[in-house]
Design a protein around this motif. Sequence first.
Motif, PDB file in Angstrom:
ATOM      1  N   THR A  15       0.832  -1.210   0.000  1.00 14.63           N
ATOM      2  CA  THR A  15       0.000   0.000   0.000  1.00 14.63           C
ATOM      3  C   THR A  15       0.864   1.257   0.000  1.00 14.63           C
ATOM      4  O   THR A  15       0.526   2.249  -0.640  1.00 14.63           O
ATOM      5  CB  THR A  15      -0.951   0.007   1.202  1.00 14.63           C
TER       6      THR A  15
ATOM      7  N   ALA B  69       0.795   4.022  -3.017  1.00 17.79           N
ATOM      8  CA  ALA B  69       0.508   5.421  -2.680  1.00 17.79           C
ATOM      9  C   ALA B  69       1.623   6.344  -3.150  1.00 17.79           C
ATOM     10  O   ALA B  69       1.373   7.465  -3.610  1.00 17.79           O
ATOM     11  CB  ALA B  69       0.299   5.559  -1.173  1.00 17.79           C
TER      12      ALA B  69
ATOM     13  N   LEU C 145       1.480   6.327  -7.384  1.00 17.90           N
ATOM     14  CA  LEU C 145       0.341   6.896  -8.113  1.00 17.90           C
ATOM     15  C   LEU C 145       0.274   8.394  -7.868  1.00 17.90           C
ATOM     16  O   LEU C 145       0.363   8.842  -6.722  1.00 17.90           O
ATOM     17  CB  LEU C 145      -0.963   6.262  -7.640  1.00 17.90           C
TER      18      LEU C 145
ATOM     19  N   TRP D 219      -7.123  -0.222   2.179  1.00 18.03           N
ATOM     20  CA  TRP D 219      -6.656   0.878   1.338  1.00 18.03           C
ATOM     21  C   TRP D 219      -7.202   2.247   1.747  1.00 18.03           C
ATOM     22  O   TRP D 219      -6.970   3.230   1.052  1.00 18.03           O
ATOM     23  CB  TRP D 219      -7.025   0.609  -0.126  1.00 18.03           C
TER      24      TRP D 219
ATOM     25  N   GLY E 222      -5.329   7.010   2.282  1.00 14.63           N
ATOM     26  CA  GLY E 222      -4.752   7.535   1.046  1.00 14.63           C
ATOM     27  C   GLY E 222      -5.554   7.254  -0.204  1.00 14.63           C
ATOM     28  O   GLY E 222      -5.220   7.769  -1.274  1.00 14.63           O
ATOM     29  N   PHE E 223      -6.634   6.455  -0.095  1.00  9.97           N
ATOM     30  CA  PHE E 223      -7.410   6.093  -1.277  1.00  9.97           C
ATOM     31  C   PHE E 223      -8.906   6.196  -0.991  1.00  9.97           C
ATOM     32  O   PHE E 223      -9.345   6.017   0.142  1.00  9.97           O
ATOM     33  CB  PHE E 223      -7.090   4.666  -1.744  1.00  9.97           C
TER      34      PHE E 223
ATOM     35  N   ARG F 179      -6.593   7.642  -5.863  1.00  8.48           N
ATOM     36  CA  ARG F 179      -5.612   8.196  -4.927  1.00  8.48           C
ATOM     37  C   ARG F 179      -6.113   9.543  -4.428  1.00  8.48           C
ATOM     38  O   ARG F 179      -6.520  10.390  -5.214  1.00  8.48           O
ATOM     39  CB  ARG F 179      -4.258   8.374  -5.643  1.00  8.48           C
TER      40      ARG F 179
ATOM     41  N   GLN G  20      -6.331  13.261  -3.238  1.00  5.09           N
ATOM     42  CA  GLN G  20      -5.648  14.359  -3.902  1.00  5.09           C
ATOM     43  C   GLN G  20      -6.075  15.678  -3.307  1.00  5.09           C
ATOM     44  O   GLN G  20      -7.063  15.787  -2.608  1.00  5.09           O
ATOM     45  CB  GLN G  20      -5.990  14.364  -5.395  1.00  5.09           C
TER      46      GLN G  20
END
Length: 211
Positions: free
Chosen positions: A106, A110, A113, A149, A152-153, A180, A182
């Motif tokens: 993971t 992270a 991506l 996940w 961060g996702f 991902r 952002q």
Amino acid sequence: MGDDGIAVLAFVEHPDDGWPWAVLDAGGGASQLVDRLLEASYADVTVVDISEASLARVRDRLPENSPVRLIRADLLDWEPTRTFDVWHDRAVFHFLVDPAARLRCTTLVARSLRPGGALVLGSFEPQGPTTCSGLPTARYDPAGLNRVWTDGFVLEHAEQEDHATPWGTTQQFTWALFRRRQSGQPFATSLRSLRLEQVTQAGARTVAGRC
């Protein structure tokens, strides 16, 4: 999974901007996903696999001067020198039964991506095989994948698939599309144009093998 089919990304439309996307196929081996991406005009494609023999099979069938990068490496020891827009994994993550290995995975994804990028992940369902090719497997429903996940996702889509193998059995898979996290501009208006599609094609190689 069976040798007569692979689960692939099907980009039904090019994104409105940000083209071309850079795609990483993790543990892709001799899968024909790379061929399908080239047919769809994806030129920035990287395949990472631990098996040189499998990568050689891809190399032998790619056109001369192909831009595809084939990297022999243990994924968890690999140190990418760039970022990607799409990370595709249908053959590695469900073999990571050790929590430390999952954390390395993971963290790697992270870091690799770009913000807003897409993680497309296939894993065995809870009802799927407990071992495959002599290796134990970790099995997930969509909620289980989301727990792994979540840091961060963002989970955008999940679906479950009954995959018919060539030897007459059925394997249950969970597919998930994560984005991902952002800050700033969203990734290509659209992952709405990204879907998962099962295509049947002879000779498609899978890392999992017969299980």
